[in-house]
Design a protein around this motif. Structure first.
Motif, PDB file in Angstrom:
ATOM      1  N   GLY A  92      90.647 -23.841  -0.100  1.00 38.39           N
ATOM      2  CA  GLY A  92      89.506 -24.295  -0.881  1.00 38.39           C
ATOM      3  C   GLY A  92      88.424 -23.253  -1.110  1.00 38.39           C
ATOM      4  O   GLY A  92      87.431 -23.533  -1.776  1.00 38.39           O
ATOM      5  N   LEU A  93      88.603 -22.049  -0.576  1.00 41.27           N
ATOM      6  CA  LEU A  93      87.608 -20.995  -0.796  1.00 41.27           C
ATOM      7  C   LEU A  93      88.078 -20.041  -1.880  1.00 41.27           C
ATOM      8  O   LEU A  93      89.270 -19.743  -1.989  1.00 41.27           O
ATOM      9  CB  LEU A  93      87.369 -20.204   0.494  1.00 41.27           C
ATOM     10  N   ASP A  94      87.134 -19.561  -2.656  1.00 37.05           N
ATOM     11  CA  ASP A  94      87.433 -18.556  -3.662  1.00 37.05           C
ATOM     12  C   ASP A  94      88.009 -17.330  -2.953  1.00 37.05           C
ATOM     13  O   ASP A  94      87.405 -16.836  -1.997  1.00 37.05           O
ATOM     14  CB  ASP A  94      86.146 -18.191  -4.410  1.00 37.05           C
ATOM     15  N   PRO A  95      89.166 -16.821  -3.390  1.00 39.83           N
ATOM     16  CA  PRO A  95      89.803 -15.695  -2.705  1.00 39.83           C
ATOM     17  C   PRO A  95      88.930 -14.431  -2.648  1.00 39.83           C
ATOM     18  O   PRO A  95      88.941 -13.717  -1.648  1.00 39.83           O
ATOM     19  CB  PRO A  95      91.071 -15.437  -3.523  1.00 39.83           C
ATOM     20  N   THR A  96      88.168 -14.174  -3.691  1.00 39.82           N
ATOM     21  CA  THR A  96      87.288 -13.006  -3.694  1.00 39.82           C
ATOM     22  C   THR A  96      86.182 -13.168  -2.665  1.00 39.82           C
ATOM     23  O   THR A  96      85.908 -12.254  -1.882  1.00 39.82           O
ATOM     24  CB  THR A  96      86.674 -12.790  -5.095  1.00 39.82           C
ATOM     25  N   LEU A  97      85.556 -14.318  -2.647  1.00 43.50           N
ATOM     26  CA  LEU A  97      84.513 -14.604  -1.669  1.00 43.50           C
ATOM     27  C   LEU A  97      85.079 -14.480  -0.257  1.00 43.50           C
ATOM     28  O   LEU A  97      84.448 -13.898   0.635  1.00 43.50           O
ATOM     29  CB  LEU A  97      83.940 -16.004  -1.894  1.00 43.50           C
ATOM     30  N   TYR A  98      86.265 -15.015  -0.063  1.00 48.41           N
ATOM     31  CA  TYR A  98      86.920 -14.965   1.237  1.00 48.41           C
ATOM     32  C   TYR A  98      87.099 -13.527   1.717  1.00 48.41           C
ATOM     33  O   TYR A  98      86.809 -13.205   2.868  1.00 48.41           O
ATOM     34  CB  TYR A  98      88.271 -15.683   1.122  1.00 48.41           C
ATOM     35  N   GLU A  99      87.548 -12.640   0.831  1.00 48.30           N
ATOM     36  CA  GLU A  99      87.736 -11.234   1.213  1.00 48.30           C
ATOM     37  C   GLU A  99      86.399 -10.544   1.471  1.00 48.30           C
ATOM     38  O   GLU A  99      86.275  -9.742   2.397  1.00 48.30           O
ATOM     39  CB  GLU A  99      88.545 -10.475   0.162  1.00 48.30           C
ATOM     40  N   LEU A 100      85.376 -10.840   0.666  1.00 49.68           N
ATOM     41  CA  LEU A 100      84.057 -10.245   0.900  1.00 49.68           C
ATOM     42  C   LEU A 100      83.521 -10.631   2.273  1.00 49.68           C
ATOM     43  O   LEU A 100      82.972  -9.791   3.006  1.00 49.68           O
ATOM     44  CB  LEU A 100      83.067 -10.661  -0.188  1.00 49.68           C
ATOM     45  N   PHE A 126      74.654  -6.942  -7.297  1.00 52.21           N
ATOM     46  CA  PHE A 126      76.112  -6.838  -7.408  1.00 52.21           C
ATOM     47  C   PHE A 126      76.800  -8.177  -7.142  1.00 52.21           C
ATOM     48  O   PHE A 126      77.992  -8.296  -7.369  1.00 52.21           O
ATOM     49  CB  PHE A 126      76.654  -5.813  -6.400  1.00 52.21           C
ATOM     50  N   TYR A 127      76.055  -9.158  -6.622  1.00 51.21           N
ATOM     51  CA  TYR A 127      76.651 -10.399  -6.141  1.00 51.21           C
ATOM     52  C   TYR A 127      75.987 -11.623  -6.752  1.00 51.21           C
ATOM     53  O   TYR A 127      74.829 -11.586  -7.137  1.00 51.21           O
ATOM     54  CB  TYR A 127      76.538 -10.463  -4.598  1.00 51.21           C
ATOM     55  N   THR A 128      76.729 -12.722  -6.773  1.00 49.99           N
ATOM     56  CA  THR A 128      76.167 -13.991  -7.229  1.00 49.99           C
ATOM     57  C   THR A 128      75.300 -14.579  -6.115  1.00 49.99           C
ATOM     58  O   THR A 128      75.422 -14.181  -4.945  1.00 49.99           O
ATOM     59  CB  THR A 128      77.279 -15.003  -7.573  1.00 49.99           C
ATOM     60  N   GLU A 129      74.473 -15.539  -6.455  1.00 49.44           N
ATOM     61  CA  GLU A 129      73.649 -16.201  -5.441  1.00 49.44           C
ATOM     62  C   GLU A 129      74.528 -16.885  -4.389  1.00 49.44           C
ATOM     63  O   GLU A 129      74.206 -16.893  -3.201  1.00 49.44           O
ATOM     64  CB  GLU A 129      72.693 -17.205  -6.090  1.00 49.44           C
ATOM     65  N   ALA A 144      74.553 -16.038  -0.393  1.00 50.99           N
ATOM     66  CA  ALA A 144      74.388 -17.058   0.652  1.00 50.99           C
ATOM     67  C   ALA A 144      75.533 -16.964   1.664  1.00 50.99           C
ATOM     68  O   ALA A 144      75.314 -17.089   2.875  1.00 50.99           O
ATOM     69  CB  ALA A 144      74.322 -18.446   0.025  1.00 50.99           C
ATOM     70  N   ALA A 145      76.741 -16.723   1.178  1.00 51.85           N
ATOM     71  CA  ALA A 145      77.890 -16.595   2.075  1.00 51.85           C
ATOM     72  C   ALA A 145      77.776 -15.349   2.950  1.00 51.85           C
ATOM     73  O   ALA A 145      78.094 -15.388   4.144  1.00 51.85           O
ATOM     74  CB  ALA A 145      79.185 -16.559   1.270  1.00 51.85           C
ATOM     75  N   LEU A 146      77.321 -14.252   2.380  1.00 47.78           N
ATOM     76  CA  LEU A 146      77.155 -13.018   3.156  1.00 47.78           C
ATOM     77  C   LEU A 146      76.068 -13.170   4.212  1.00 47.78           C
ATOM     78  O   LEU A 146      76.227 -12.711   5.352  1.00 47.78           O
ATOM     79  CB  LEU A 146      76.844 -11.839   2.224  1.00 47.78           C
ATOM     80  N   ARG A 165      70.284 -22.338   2.805  1.00 46.05           N
ATOM     81  CA  ARG A 165      70.615 -21.580   1.590  1.00 46.05           C
ATOM     82  C   ARG A 165      72.104 -21.693   1.280  1.00 46.05           C
ATOM     83  O   ARG A 165      72.500 -21.871   0.129  1.00 46.05           O
ATOM     84  CB  ARG A 165      70.211 -20.113   1.734  1.00 46.05           C
ATOM     85  N   ALA A 166      72.921 -21.602   2.294  1.00 44.55           N
ATOM     86  CA  ALA A 166      74.362 -21.736   2.085  1.00 44.55           C
ATOM     87  C   ALA A 166      74.700 -23.148   1.613  1.00 44.55           C
ATOM     88  O   ALA A 166      75.507 -23.330   0.697  1.00 44.55           O
ATOM     89  CB  ALA A 166      75.117 -21.395   3.365  1.00 44.55           C
ATOM     90  N   ALA A 167      74.062 -24.143   2.200  1.00 47.53           N
ATOM     91  CA  ALA A 167      74.319 -25.539   1.824  1.00 47.53           C
ATOM     92  C   ALA A 167      73.924 -25.828   0.378  1.00 47.53           C
ATOM     93  O   ALA A 167      74.473 -26.743  -0.237  1.00 47.53           O
ATOM     94  CB  ALA A 167      73.589 -26.478   2.782  1.00 47.53           C
TER      95      ALA A 167
END
Length: 176
Positions: free
Chosen positions: A51-59, A103-106, A110-112, A133-135
């Motif tokens: 359920g996680l975006d693969p790009t976000l997951y790798e970052l 370089f990143y989306t909001e 939040a994930a970082l 913020r993540a929520a």
């Protein structure tokens, strides 16, 4: 150009030799010595990415691995991110994401931020404002998966760092 990981020198275009430090092997082959734990970690990793975006997951994996100084995981997840189409600039800037926010989306920011808070529990907790913020950017189920993914990469990092796993040999797609 270096053609194998066993070479200790490299010839550049001007025929100048470059001497690299010798590669050292891991201090412990933990995956072979604890195969049930390794297999469980693979299953846990597979479940955490759902359920996680693969790009976000790798970052997230790269950033936690940078914080934990896990060379094997930095190598692996950088290669996997590049193979999945991630831009080199975003990977390069990841260690300074706070200064490179554009370089990143909001949602990625939040994930970082959450990744750093969960990875470095110096105060013993994840600050409320970081979690909130993540929520704002993740639905509850996705947020639970993100927290799981962060916890799993931190566990992988601890195995990699403790066993001093050797970077440089990962081939993208080998551990999917």
């Amino acid at each position: 150009m270096r053609t194998t990981n066993d070479e200790t020198s490299d010839e550049t275009d001007d025929e100048t030799k470059v001497e690299y430090a010798p590669e050292t092997g891991p201090r412990l082959q933990w995956a072979q010595l604890a195969p049930d734990v390794y297999k469980a970690m693979i299953r846990l990793d597979t479940a955490a990415r759902q359920g996680l975006d693969p790009t976000l997951y790798e970052l997230v994996k790269i950033r936690a691995s940078q914080i934990n100084h896990c060379a094997l995981c930095i190598d692996m997840h950088t290669k996997d991110a590049l193979a999945a189409g991630e831009r080199v600039e975003r990977i390069i800037q990841l260690s300074a994401w706070e200064e490179s926010r554009h370089f990143y989306t909001e949602k990625e920011l939040a994930a970082l931020e959450l990744t750093e808070a969960v990875t470095v529990l110096t105060d013993g907790f994840v600050p409320d404002e970081v979690y909130e913020r993540a929520a704002q950017h993740f639905e509850e189920a996705e947020l639970a998966q993100l927290i799981s993914a962060i916890a799993v990469i931190n566990a992988w990092n601890r195995f990699g760092v403790t066993a001093r796993m050797t970077p440089g040999h990962h081939q993208p797609g080998a551990h999917t």
